[in-house]
Scaffold this motif. Structure first.
Motif, PDB file in Angstrom:
ATOM      1  N   GLY A  38       0.794  -1.227   0.000  1.00  0.00           N
ATOM      2  CA  GLY A  38       0.000   0.000   0.000  1.00  0.00           C
ATOM      3  C   GLY A  38       0.821   1.270   0.000  1.00  0.00           C
ATOM      4  N   VAL A  39       2.077   1.198   0.507  1.00  0.00           N
ATOM      5  CA  VAL A  39       2.904   2.410   0.596  1.00  0.00           C
ATOM      6  C   VAL A  39       3.265   2.964  -0.783  1.00  0.00           C
ATOM      7  CG1 VAL A  39       5.129   3.304   1.375  1.00  0.00           C
ATOM      8  CG2 VAL A  39       3.763   1.861   2.896  1.00  0.00           C
ATOM      9  N   PRO A  40       3.823   2.198  -1.727  1.00  0.00           N
ATOM     10  CA  PRO A  40       4.148   2.803  -3.038  1.00  0.00           C
ATOM     11  C   PRO A  40       2.916   3.198  -3.837  1.00  0.00           C
ATOM     12  CG  PRO A  40       4.551   0.434  -3.072  1.00  0.00           C
ATOM     13  CD  PRO A  40       4.274   0.788  -1.657  1.00  0.00           C
ATOM     14  N   VAL A  71      -4.276   3.436   1.346  1.00  0.00           N
ATOM     15  CA  VAL A  71      -4.707   3.463   2.751  1.00  0.00           C
ATOM     16  C   VAL A  71      -5.506   2.210   3.091  1.00  0.00           C
ATOM     17  CG1 VAL A  71      -6.167   4.679   4.399  1.00  0.00           C
ATOM     18  CG2 VAL A  71      -4.615   5.966   2.935  1.00  0.00           C
ATOM     19  N   LEU A  72      -6.365   1.763   2.186  1.00  0.00           N
ATOM     20  CA  LEU A  72      -7.147   0.559   2.440  1.00  0.00           C
ATOM     21  C   LEU A  72      -6.249  -0.675   2.575  1.00  0.00           C
ATOM     22  CD1 LEU A  72     -10.274   0.980   0.129  1.00  0.00           C
ATOM     23  CD2 LEU A  72     -10.181   1.088   2.629  1.00  0.00           C
ATOM     24  N   GLY A  77      -4.030  -4.706   6.196  1.00  0.00           N
ATOM     25  CA  GLY A  77      -2.876  -5.401   6.765  1.00  0.00           C
ATOM     26  C   GLY A  77      -2.829  -5.314   8.274  1.00  0.00           C
ATOM     27  N   ILE A  78      -3.127  -4.145   8.833  1.00  0.00           N
ATOM     28  CA  ILE A  78      -3.151  -4.009  10.295  1.00  0.00           C
ATOM     29  C   ILE A  78      -4.304  -4.808  10.888  1.00  0.00           C
ATOM     30  CG2 ILE A  78      -3.427  -2.342  12.176  1.00  0.00           C
ATOM     31  CD1 ILE A  78      -2.047  -0.274  10.438  1.00  0.00           C
ATOM     32  N   LEU A  96      -8.302  -7.577  -5.064  1.00  0.00           N
ATOM     33  CA  LEU A  96      -9.079  -6.689  -5.930  1.00  0.00           C
ATOM     34  C   LEU A  96      -8.487  -5.277  -5.972  1.00  0.00           C
ATOM     35  CD1 LEU A  96     -12.722  -7.797  -5.027  1.00  0.00           C
ATOM     36  CD2 LEU A  96     -11.383  -8.399  -7.069  1.00  0.00           C
ATOM     37  N   LEU A  97      -8.061  -4.774  -4.794  1.00  0.00           N
ATOM     38  CA  LEU A  97      -7.471  -3.435  -4.755  1.00  0.00           C
ATOM     39  C   LEU A  97      -6.155  -3.390  -5.533  1.00  0.00           C
ATOM     40  CD1 LEU A  97      -8.152  -2.457  -1.034  1.00  0.00           C
ATOM     41  CD2 LEU A  97      -9.226  -1.480  -3.069  1.00  0.00           C
ATOM     42  N   ALA A  98      -5.369  -4.477  -5.451  1.00  0.00           N
ATOM     43  CA  ALA A  98      -4.122  -4.508  -6.206  1.00  0.00           C
ATOM     44  C   ALA A  98      -4.386  -4.510  -7.709  1.00  0.00           C
ATOM     45  CB  ALA A  98      -3.306  -5.736  -5.799  1.00  0.00           C
TER      46      ALA A  98
END
Length: 208
Positions: A38-40, A71-72, A77-78, A96-98
């Motif tokens: 999610g960071v990059p 952010v999602l 992950g958390i 799906l988000l990826a």
């Protein structure tokens, strides 16, 4: 060396073992891969690359969408670390988000965020809680000495113990002969250690 320096390695070892036990009961690596992915995805659309006097803006018109996707992924992950029962939902949502990040966020954060999100989602779906090994039940006769149960064949008893006479019409019991009595064949004890009242010999046969 002081007492504080000697106690520090022990405290670190205890924390490390506690963290290892906590990590083994949840999809830890799946959540970590999702957060890394999610960071990059949410960073590159807002980053600026400066080459000498030239500034390259990598932001797109879908910068807000990239921020939401990144952010999602971090939130999922958390959540996997503290709510492991949502692993299937979180894994499918991360995949799906990826996939959506490919056309929205600079090819999924230049493929890096896309790959980490896909791997983390697949690991979350495939993760299952471990089953503790069943303790081995050892059946022992507590408080009973001597030979264990089943050491003698069915219908027999140890030598010298009273057994039921199968040819008797009543409840009479007979005594099982000892090994020394069976070897003599006469029903009397075969005593060769000392003077016997039956033969009067001192354990030897007289000659002549």
């Amino acid at each position: 060396m002081s007492a504080e320096t000697s106690a520090a390695p022990g405290r670190f070892t205890r924390w490390r073992l506690q963290f290892r036990a906590w990590r083994g009961t949840r999809p830890f690596w799946a959540g970590l891969f999702m957060m890394i992915g999610g960071v990059p995805i949410m960073y590159f659309p807002y980053a600026h690359l400066t080459i000498g006097q030239l500034t390259v803006r990598m932001s797109t018109t879908a910068g807000a969408g990239s921020l939401i996707i990144g952010v999602l992924l971090v939130v999922l992950g958390i959540s996997l670390w503290f709510q492991k029962h949502i692993r299937t939902f979180a894994g499918v949502a991360a995949i799906l988000l990826a996939l959506v990040s490919l056309p929205v966020s600079n090819f999924g954060g230049f493929i890096v965020g896309f790959l980490f999100g896909m791997i983390g989602g697949a690991m979350a779906v495939a993760w299952v809680p471990g089953v503790p090994p069943a303790p081995e039940a050892t059946e022992t006769a507590a408080g009973e000495g001597g030979a264990p149960e089943g050491a003698f064949p069915a219908g027999t008893a140890p030598a010298g113990e009273p057994v039921e006479n199968p040819y008797s019409t009543g409840p009479a019991l007979t005594k099982e002969p000892l090994l020394s009595e069976e070897a003599d064949g006469t029903g009397e004890p075969n005593d060769l250690s000392g003077t016997s009242p039956a033969n009067g010999a001192n354990g030897r046969h007289s000659v002549g």
